[in-house]
Scaffold this motif. Structure first.
Motif, PDB file in Angstrom:
ATOM      1  N   PRO A  76       0.814  -1.223   0.000  1.00  0.00           N
ATOM      2  CA  PRO A  76       0.000   0.000   0.000  1.00  0.00           C
ATOM      3  C   PRO A  76       0.844   1.268   0.000  1.00  0.00           C
ATOM      4  O   PRO A  76       2.042   1.235   0.307  1.00  0.00           O
ATOM      5  N   ASN A 115      -4.702  -3.374  -7.283  1.00  0.00           N
ATOM      6  CA  ASN A 115      -3.901  -2.263  -6.765  1.00  0.00           C
ATOM      7  C   ASN A 115      -4.679  -0.951  -6.827  1.00  0.00           C
ATOM      8  O   ASN A 115      -4.667  -0.151  -5.880  1.00  0.00           O
ATOM      9  N   GLU A 144      -7.654  -0.937  -4.314  1.00  0.00           N
ATOM     10  CA  GLU A 144      -7.202  -0.658  -2.949  1.00  0.00           C
ATOM     11  C   GLU A 144      -6.715   0.779  -2.805  1.00  0.00           C
ATOM     12  O   GLU A 144      -7.020   1.439  -1.800  1.00  0.00           O
ATOM     13  N   ASP A 145      -5.978   1.287  -3.790  1.00  0.00           N
ATOM     14  CA  ASP A 145      -5.530   2.692  -3.738  1.00  0.00           C
ATOM     15  C   ASP A 145      -6.722   3.635  -3.568  1.00  0.00           C
ATOM     16  O   ASP A 145      -6.707   4.549  -2.722  1.00  0.00           O
ATOM     17  N   LEU A 168      -8.487   3.274  -0.162  1.00  0.00           N
ATOM     18  CA  LEU A 168      -7.681   3.885   0.902  1.00  0.00           C
ATOM     19  C   LEU A 168      -7.817   5.402   0.866  1.00  0.00           C
ATOM     20  O   LEU A 168      -7.919   6.055   1.918  1.00  0.00           O
ATOM     21  N   ALA A 205     -10.927   1.368   3.390  1.00  0.00           N
ATOM     22  CA  ALA A 205     -10.235   0.084   3.486  1.00  0.00           C
ATOM     23  C   ALA A 205      -9.078   0.179   4.461  1.00  0.00           C
ATOM     24  O   ALA A 205      -8.610   1.276   4.790  1.00  0.00           O
ATOM     25  N   ILE A 237      -1.366  -7.284  -0.738  1.00  0.00           N
ATOM     26  CA  ILE A 237      -2.152  -8.219  -1.539  1.00  0.00           C
ATOM     27  C   ILE A 237      -1.186  -9.070  -2.357  1.00  0.00           C
ATOM     28  O   ILE A 237      -0.366  -8.533  -3.107  1.00  0.00           O
ATOM     29  N   TYR A 277     -14.031  -5.567  -4.805  1.00  0.00           N
ATOM     30  CA  TYR A 277     -14.194  -4.176  -4.367  1.00  0.00           C
ATOM     31  C   TYR A 277     -14.881  -4.113  -3.000  1.00  0.00           C
ATOM     32  O   TYR A 277     -14.428  -3.410  -2.087  1.00  0.00           O
ATOM     33  N   LEU A 313     -12.728  -6.001  -0.128  1.00  0.00           N
ATOM     34  CA  LEU A 313     -11.615  -5.204   0.389  1.00  0.00           C
ATOM     35  C   LEU A 313     -12.072  -4.191   1.447  1.00  0.00           C
ATOM     36  O   LEU A 313     -11.298  -3.826   2.330  1.00  0.00           O
ATOM     37  N   GLN A 314     -13.307  -3.768   1.363  1.00  0.00           N
ATOM     38  CA  GLN A 314     -13.815  -2.794   2.328  1.00  0.00           C
ATOM     39  C   GLN A 314     -14.099  -3.412   3.700  1.00  0.00           C
ATOM     40  O   GLN A 314     -14.187  -2.700   4.696  1.00  0.00           O
TER      41      GLN A 314
END
Length: 306
Positions: free
Chosen positions: A91, A123, A126-127, A130, A135, A140, A294, A297-298
């Motif tokens: 991250p 990626n 997640e970016d 965040l 998240a 990962i 999606y 990941l949350q």
């Protein structure tokens, strides 16, 4: 002559054959409506979409926000006897002074360590999450789930089905130790997750429930017929209730393999094992997998998430 020992693998291959042509195309129509992989689709009253359809912008590379690092690494696999590759996301702001949870993300029968990146851009998912505060910062890992020396998805990929079962040993004895030796991770069960699509979904369920001492967060997206029968998958429901932080089970209502996930859902419901059950409007396709990752990941590693 087909031996009894080969029969389970052949059944998996037959059921998965159409999935190598990614099911963005409309599935064939059957007597009861849309069907796929030779099986009619029968929906139950609770086979409903649990989350709204996200926009395609969830995988947009947004300017002005921090971005993590995506790198391909190699490792020596003692279980396979070869040098293998896996893709690793760290991250934004990754620092060896901080320890991170790890999600192991497994691909389908026609894929490799690059498939998740091609289908869903984990990626960027997640970016962006965040940046929105939705998240937990995590590492990962996208390994190659085909545990054999020639692990490229070429030729008759369905003949490699036994190598997907063999990956259990590579994951536990080689992949996880490699990640934990090279990256700053939280190496306990509560901070380790596993999820996958199709064949990788079956692996995630089999390995996750088979090693509840190692994985607290499990996700199966459109899980394939390599998934164990529910009673074999989870013989001890009490252990799952005690040890699991999250079990995510999803499938599209146009997916001819929906019966696999429906069977697991029904069994968990009967045993009172909490889980997310999301049946959206997709088929056995990349949009299904991207959207469920999606949302997964949350919730992953968020102990406050419901």
């Amino acid at each position: 002559m087909i031996t009894l020992r080969l029969l389970p693998a052949l059944l998996v291959l037959a059921a998965l054959m159409p999935s190598i042509v990614l099911a963005q195309a409309s599935p064939p129509k059957g007597p009861g409506g849309p069907s796929g992989f030779g099986a009619p689709i029968a929906l139950n009253p609770d086979d409903i979409q649990a989350f709204p359809e996200p926009p395609d912008s969830i995988v947009a590379k947004r300017p002005g926000i921090p971005h993590g690092k995506l790198e391909m690494i190699e490792y020596d696999s003692k279980s396979v006897g070869s040098r293998r590759k896996m893709q690793v996301y760290t991250p934004p702001g990754y620092s060896p002074d901080k320890k991170y949870p790890v999600l192991y993300l497994l691909h389908g029968i026609g894929g490799d360590e690059t498939e998740w990146q091609r289908f869903a851009s984990p990626n960027l998912l997640e970016d962006n999450l965040l940046a929105e505060g939705k998240a937990v910062p995590m590492i990962i890992v996208m390994p190659n789930g085909r545990a054999q020396k020639d692990d490229r998805p070429i030729g008759n990929v369905f003949a490699t089905a036994p190598a997907f079962a063999a990956f259990e040993k590579d994951l536990l004895n080689d992949v996880i130790p490699t990640i934990e030796s090279r990256y700053s991770v939280q190496s306990d069960q509560a901070h380790r997750g596993i999820a996958g699509l199709s064949m990788g979904g079956g692996q995630s369920l089999n390995f996750g429930f088979g090693h509840l001492d190692k994985f607290a967060w499990i996700g199966g997206f459109s899980s394939a017929p390599n998934t164990k029968a529910p009673a074999d998958l989870l013989p001890d429901a009490t252990a799952a209730k005690d040890k699991l932080k999250l079990f995510w089970l999803s499938v599209g209502n146009k997916d001819g393999l929906i019966r696999i996930s429906q069977g697991v859902h029904k069994y968990l419901k009967e045993k009172g094992v909490p889980h997310v059950w999301n049946v959206d409007s997709h088929a056995h396709d990349a949009t299904e997998w991207r959207n469920n990752l999606y949302y997964f990941l949350q919730k992953a590693f968020d102990t406050k998430a419901p």
